[in-house]
Design a protein around this motif. Structure first.
Motif, mmCIF file in Angstrom:
data_model
loop_
_atom_site.group_PDB
_atom_site.id
_atom_site.type_symbol
_atom_site.label_atom_id
_atom_site.label_comp_id
_atom_site.label_asym_id
_atom_site.label_seq_id
_atom_site.Cartn_x
_atom_site.Cartn_y
_atom_site.Cartn_z
ATOM 1 N N LYS A 36 15.590 -88.129 -21.340
ATOM 2 C CA LYS A 36 16.427 -87.638 -20.233
ATOM 3 C C LYS A 36 17.864 -88.128 -20.360
ATOM 4 C CE LYS A 36 13.829 -85.380 -17.197
ATOM 5 N NZ LYS A 36 14.172 -84.223 -16.465
ATOM 6 N N LEU A 37 18.043 -89.350 -20.839
ATOM 7 C CA LEU A 37 19.405 -89.857 -21.026
ATOM 8 C C LEU A 37 20.160 -88.998 -22.030
ATOM 9 C CD1 LEU A 37 18.906 -93.728 -21.105
ATOM 10 C CD2 LEU A 37 20.074 -92.412 -19.353
ATOM 11 N N GLY A 38 19.486 -88.616 -23.096
ATOM 12 C CA GLY A 38 20.104 -87.757 -24.102
ATOM 13 C C GLY A 38 21.099 -88.485 -24.984
ATOM 14 N N ARG A 39 21.969 -89.274 -24.374
ATOM 15 C CA ARG A 39 22.969 -90.055 -25.120
ATOM 16 C C ARG A 39 22.877 -91.498 -24.664
ATOM 17 N NH1 ARG A 39 28.554 -86.970 -25.661
ATOM 18 N NH2 ARG A 39 28.620 -88.436 -27.350
ATOM 19 N N ILE A 40 22.841 -92.399 -25.624
ATOM 20 C CA ILE A 40 22.720 -93.823 -25.328
ATOM 21 C C ILE A 40 23.824 -94.565 -26.072
ATOM 22 C CG2 ILE A 40 21.226 -95.843 -25.508
ATOM 23 C CD1 ILE A 40 18.863 -93.784 -25.659
ATOM 24 N N SER A 41 24.641 -95.297 -25.326
ATOM 25 C CA SER A 41 25.676 -96.127 -25.945
ATOM 26 C C SER A 41 25.097 -97.521 -26.156
ATOM 27 C CB SER A 41 26.911 -96.209 -25.055
ATOM 28 O OG SER A 41 27.511 -94.945 -24.963
ATOM 29 N N THR A 42 25.324 -98.065 -27.341
ATOM 30 C CA THR A 42 24.765 -99.373 -27.668
ATOM 31 C C THR A 42 25.669 -100.111 -28.655
ATOM 32 O OG1 THR A 42 22.747 -100.516 -28.388
ATOM 33 C CG2 THR A 42 23.346 -98.510 -29.576
ATOM 34 N N LYS A 43 25.437 -101.407 -28.741
ATOM 35 C CA LYS A 43 26.127 -102.242 -29.729
ATOM 36 C C LYS A 43 25.209 -102.420 -30.921
ATOM 37 C CE LYS A 43 28.501 -105.108 -26.330
ATOM 38 N NZ LYS A 43 28.681 -106.481 -25.851
ATOM 39 N N ALA A 44 25.792 -102.509 -32.087
ATOM 40 C CA ALA A 44 25.011 -102.764 -33.296
ATOM 41 C C ALA A 44 24.578 -104.225 -33.320
ATOM 42 C CB ALA A 44 25.834 -102.438 -34.529
#
Length: 144
Positions: A36-44
């Motif tokens: 549902k989020l479709g896009r997830i921002s994350t740190k490596a």
């Protein structure tokens, strides 16, 4: 994304999580949230390992339009069976592993990648390193 594609991705993630020992109900909840989020921002993760800080410092000198980010499964990783590498490539210069998707997110993304589903990543930015002693970081957005 059609409803059929969404349900397929949810079931792929959930089945992968169940195989890892997560209960079916918890796996379904996690899978639906991820899709549902479709896009997830994350740190490596792992950006301070080896010579990655130097690579990130050099990568910060290029324009973001010249940098492409890709994700690749690392099946041979003995520490994390769901390891997903973050690879940065500079147009005309080459590519290198910059880090990994964090373990929790990789649990959801790895089954999708193993099933051949499209998982893409784009560069959000390179952080830190502005003063002596500050480490560089890599932020990416993952599209499912």
């Amino acid at each position: 994304m059609t409803t059929k594609e969404m349900k397929s991705k949810v079931m792929t993630i959930a089945n992968g999580l169940v195989k890892q020992g997560i209960s079916r109900s918890a796996a379904m909840i996690r899978a639906w949230i991820t899709v549902k989020l479709g896009r997830i921002s994350t740190k490596a993760a792992g950006v301070t390992f080896g010579k990655r800080q130097g690579l990130l410092q050099r990568l910060s000198l290029y324009r973001s339009e010249d940098i492409t980010i890709s994700l690749q499964r690392e099946h041979s990783n003995t520490y994390d069976r769901n390891a997903v590498q973050i690879i940065a490539a500079v147009r005309g210069k080459g590519s290198a592993v910059m880090g990994y998707i964090n373990r929790t997110l990789a649990e959801a993304i790895a089954p999708l990648m193993d099933a051949g589903k499209a998982v893409k990543a784009i560069l959000d930015g390179i952080t830190g390193g502005h003063e002596y002693g500050l480490n560089y970081g890599l932020n990416v957005t993952i599209s499912i």
